[in-house]
Structure formats: C-alpha cells, structure tokens
Write an enzyme that holds these catalytic residues in place. Structure first.
Site, PDB file in Angstrom:
ATOM      1  N   GLU A  97      39.726  49.929  79.646  1.00  0.00           N
ATOM      2  CA  GLU A  97      38.375  50.330  80.058  1.00  0.00           C
ATOM      3  C   GLU A  97      38.339  51.811  80.439  1.00  0.00           C
ATOM      4  O   GLU A  97      39.376  52.476  80.523  1.00  0.00           O
ATOM      5  CB  GLU A  97      37.923  49.428  81.214  1.00  0.00           C
ATOM      6  CG  GLU A  97      37.837  47.969  80.760  1.00  0.00           C
ATOM      7  CD  GLU A  97      37.305  47.023  81.806  1.00  0.00           C
ATOM      8  OE1 GLU A  97      37.204  47.394  82.988  1.00  0.00           O
ATOM      9  OE2 GLU A  97      36.990  45.872  81.407  1.00  0.00           O
ATOM     10  N   ASN A 102      42.877  45.248  76.504  1.00  0.00           N
ATOM     11  CA  ASN A 102      41.669  46.048  76.694  1.00  0.00           C
ATOM     12  C   ASN A 102      41.965  47.232  77.608  1.00  0.00           C
ATOM     13  O   ASN A 102      42.778  47.158  78.528  1.00  0.00           O
ATOM     14  CB  ASN A 102      40.481  45.211  77.202  1.00  0.00           C
ATOM     15  CG  ASN A 102      40.779  44.393  78.434  1.00  0.00           C
ATOM     16  OD1 ASN A 102      41.904  43.983  78.671  1.00  0.00           O
ATOM     17  ND2 ASN A 102      39.751  44.133  79.230  1.00  0.00           N
ATOM     18  N   GLU A 133      41.557  43.281  70.969  1.00  0.00           N
ATOM     19  CA  GLU A 133      41.703  43.077  69.526  1.00  0.00           C
ATOM     20  C   GLU A 133      41.729  44.409  68.790  1.00  0.00           C
ATOM     21  O   GLU A 133      42.475  44.585  67.820  1.00  0.00           O
ATOM     22  CB  GLU A 133      40.544  42.222  68.992  1.00  0.00           C
ATOM     23  CG  GLU A 133      40.476  40.827  69.582  1.00  0.00           C
ATOM     24  CD  GLU A 133      39.651  40.739  70.857  1.00  0.00           C
ATOM     25  OE1 GLU A 133      39.579  41.728  71.609  1.00  0.00           O
ATOM     26  OE2 GLU A 133      39.075  39.669  71.088  1.00  0.00           O
ATOM     27  N   CYS A 179      38.467  47.056  73.318  1.00  0.00           N
ATOM     28  CA  CYS A 179      38.875  45.656  73.450  1.00  0.00           C
ATOM     29  C   CYS A 179      40.336  45.471  73.039  1.00  0.00           C
ATOM     30  O   CYS A 179      40.903  46.278  72.285  1.00  0.00           O
ATOM     31  CB  CYS A 179      38.009  44.775  72.554  1.00  0.00           C
ATOM     32  SG  CYS A 179      36.339  44.508  73.165  1.00  0.00           S
ATOM     33  N   CYS A 191      34.576  43.002  67.546  1.00  0.00           N
ATOM     34  CA  CYS A 191      35.979  42.700  67.222  1.00  0.00           C
ATOM     35  C   CYS A 191      36.069  41.691  66.081  1.00  0.00           C
ATOM     36  O   CYS A 191      37.029  41.728  65.301  1.00  0.00           O
ATOM     37  CB  CYS A 191      36.718  42.209  68.453  1.00  0.00           C
ATOM     38  SG  CYS A 191      37.077  43.573  69.584  1.00  0.00           S
ATOM     39  N   CYS A 251      34.636  39.445  70.823  1.00  0.00           N
ATOM     40  CA  CYS A 251      33.246  39.915  70.831  1.00  0.00           C
ATOM     41  C   CYS A 251      32.813  40.175  69.383  1.00  0.00           C
ATOM     42  O   CYS A 251      33.644  40.190  68.457  1.00  0.00           O
ATOM     43  CB  CYS A 251      33.105  41.175  71.677  1.00  0.00           C
ATOM     44  SG  CYS A 251      33.708  42.674  70.874  1.00  0.00           S
TER      45      CYS A 251
END
Ligand code: THU
Length: 130
Positions: free
Chosen positions: A41, A39, A52, A50, A86, A83
């Site tokens: 940010e 990930n 993934e 993310c 994803c 999530c």
C-alpha cells in the site's frame, strides 16, 4: 509445500498499514517455478498494488509468461477472490481453465477457474488485429 503455503508465507511480508488487510499470492508458471507477491500500500492510496500484481510482475521479470495455477490467501471471513483488475492481469497469462485457489488464514479454501472469475473477459480477439 503447496501453492497455498507459498502464498501464506509471502503474505507475512505484505505492507498494508492503511487497510490492515494483508494478502499473499502465489503463481505456478509453465516451467513449474513459483512466483509470489504481496500487497504494497501507499499513503497515496490509489498507488497501492495488489498481491496478484506483484506475483505477475515477478513471473514476467523471470522471463515466464504462462500461468498454470494460482493461490491467493488473506485473513478474511471468506476465501478471498482477486479484485477485478487482478482478474484481468491474471487472464493475460492464464487460460480459462487455470484453477485459482482462494483461501483464508483459518484454512477455508475454494477453487474457481479463470473463466468463472472473469466471464466474458476482454482479450486479444477483441482487438481484431490478428
Ligand atoms: N488486495 C489484494 O492484494 N488483492 C486482491 O485481490 C484484493 C485486495 C489488497 C489491496 C489492498 O492493499 C487491500 O487488499 C485491501 O483492499
């Protein structure tokens, strides 16, 4: 090295100064090659990506478009599930039987299929174009 090991290794490179929650993901593609992501940010929070999503992008950049296996690792009290967004991103390239291993840093693991993670997935059949 297992797919979980690959996800654990790439997790170290996650950039998560805002949540402090580092995630690593590893995808095995049809050729057997493994692609990883972490990930990333951003100070503009919604712009973060993310783990993934990073792994999926790396796979496509290498010219591969079929996922056979996925692993996701985080330092979580429970095996971490992708999530919602994803799940849809993975489903673009993974059939319903593809196993997704959810793992914690302390070694808990759980395996779910794509169908279990995203029942009733929106797919190409809904477009009604083919
Ligand atoms: N995160 C992922 O990388 N993958 C998931 O499936 C769940 C959430 C990241 C996004 C954000 O950087 C941090 O975990 C906390 O939500």
């Amino acid at each position: 090295m297992t797919l979980i090991d690959d996800a654990r290794a790439i997790r170290e490179n996650a950039y998560a100064p805002y949540s402090g929650f580092k995630v690593g993901a590893a995808i095995r593609a049809k050729s057997g090659a493994v692609f990883t992501g972490c990930n990333v940010e951003n100070v503009a929070y919604p712009e973060g990506t993310c783990a993934e999503a990073g792994a999926v992008a790396a796979m496509c950049a290498a010219g591969e478009y079929e996922i056979t296996e996925v692993a996701v690792v985080a330092d979580s009290p429970h095996p971490v599930t992708p999530c919602g967004g994803c799940r849809q991103k993975l489903a673009e390239f993974a059939t319903s039987h593809v196993p997704v291993t959810l793992a914690t840093l302390d070694g808990q693991t759980e395996i779910m299929t794509m169908a279990e993670l995203l029942p009733g997935a929106f797919g190409i059949k809904h477009l009604g174009t083919s």
